[in-house]
Write a protein that holds these residues in place. Structure first.
Motif, PDB file in Angstrom:
ATOM      1  N   UNK A 136      24.064  44.474  35.282  1.00  0.00           N
ATOM      2  CA  UNK A 136      22.859  44.766  36.032  1.00  0.00           C
ATOM      3  C   UNK A 136      23.112  45.676  37.224  1.00  0.00           C
ATOM      4  N   UNK A 137      24.386  45.823  37.649  1.00  0.00           N
ATOM      5  CA  UNK A 137      24.695  46.719  38.756  1.00  0.00           C
ATOM      6  C   UNK A 137      24.497  48.152  38.287  1.00  0.00           C
ATOM      7  N   UNK A 181      20.806  60.757  43.594  1.00  0.00           N
ATOM      8  CA  UNK A 181      19.956  59.576  43.404  1.00  0.00           C
ATOM      9  C   UNK A 181      19.930  58.719  44.671  1.00  0.00           C
ATOM     10  N   UNK A 182      21.073  58.598  45.328  1.00  0.00           N
ATOM     11  CA  UNK A 182      21.155  57.806  46.557  1.00  0.00           C
ATOM     12  C   UNK A 182      20.310  58.434  47.657  1.00  0.00           C
ATOM     13  N   UNK A 218      31.803  54.648  46.451  1.00  0.00           N
ATOM     14  CA  UNK A 218      32.966  54.314  45.621  1.00  0.00           C
ATOM     15  C   UNK A 218      33.392  55.615  44.962  1.00  0.00           C
ATOM     16  N   UNK A 219      34.623  55.994  45.191  1.00  0.00           N
ATOM     17  CA  UNK A 219      35.110  57.257  44.639  1.00  0.00           C
ATOM     18  C   UNK A 219      35.657  57.015  43.242  1.00  0.00           C
ATOM     19  N   UNK A 220      35.112  57.765  42.279  1.00  0.00           N
ATOM     20  CA  UNK A 220      35.563  57.695  40.892  1.00  0.00           C
ATOM     21  C   UNK A 220      35.935  59.122  40.499  1.00  0.00           C
ATOM     22  N   UNK A 221      37.220  59.365  40.477  1.00  0.00           N
ATOM     23  CA  UNK A 221      37.684  60.729  40.210  1.00  0.00           C
ATOM     24  C   UNK A 221      37.247  61.640  41.338  1.00  0.00           C
ATOM     25  N   UNK A 266      26.406  51.651  44.909  1.00  0.00           N
ATOM     26  CA  UNK A 266      25.838  50.537  44.147  1.00  0.00           C
ATOM     27  C   UNK A 266      24.398  50.343  44.609  1.00  0.00           C
ATOM     28  N   UNK A 267      23.494  50.391  43.648  1.00  0.00           N
ATOM     29  CA  UNK A 267      22.058  50.349  43.963  1.00  0.00           C
ATOM     30  C   UNK A 267      21.674  49.117  44.779  1.00  0.00           C
ATOM     31  N   UNK A 268      22.223  47.958  44.432  1.00  0.00           N
ATOM     32  CA  UNK A 268      21.849  46.733  45.152  1.00  0.00           C
ATOM     33  C   UNK A 268      22.241  46.831  46.634  1.00  0.00           C
TER      34      UNK A 268
END
Length: 129
Positions: free
Chosen positions: A69-70, A77-78, A102-105, A111-113
């Motif tokens: 659900x995350x 988008x943010x 959160x860095x991904x590559x 995180x939307x929540x």
């Protein structure tokens, strides 16, 4: 009316046989009780193990559901969700008043929540400051 030796021997044999049957029945009853106790202990142990496994399974399912659900948000988008500019987002992140990315590559996600929680705790005037 005295009993003959043979009659007494028969009576004694009958008494011994009766005594042996009684002892066998008592031993069988004791064995049955012991078996019932052992079965009850085994059932209780199995029930405890089953309950522990069920709890682990439920916890794993809950964790998996939470992970599913995350929703991860891109920078665009943010910014659209929070209704702030990129500069404001970076300033607030640096000040510690905006959720960390959160860095991904090479990409960053949020995180939307966490963004939703941040927005609930802020009024619009506080967001645009």
């Amino acid at each position: 009316m005295s009993m003959s030796k043979r009659s007494r021997a028969k009576a004694a044999a009958k008494a011994r046989k009766h005594q042996a049957q009684k002892q066998t029945a008592e031993a069988a009853e004791a064995a049955a009780e012991a078996a019932a106790e052992a079965a009850a202990e085994a059932a209780a142990k199995a029930a405890a193990e089953t309950a522990a496994e069920a709890a682990k399974t439920a916890e794993a399912a809950e964790t998996a559901a939470a992970a599913q659900t995350e929703q991860w948000l891109t920078t665009k988008e943010t910014l659209a969700l929070a209704q702030i500019s990129r500069t404001t987002m970076h300033l607030k992140t640096k000040a510690g008043t905006f959720p960390q990315a959160i860095k991904i590559g090479k990409k960053c996600v949020w995180i939307r929540s966490e963004i939703d929680q941040w927005m609930k705790g802020m009024s619009y005037r506080e967001i645009i400051k």
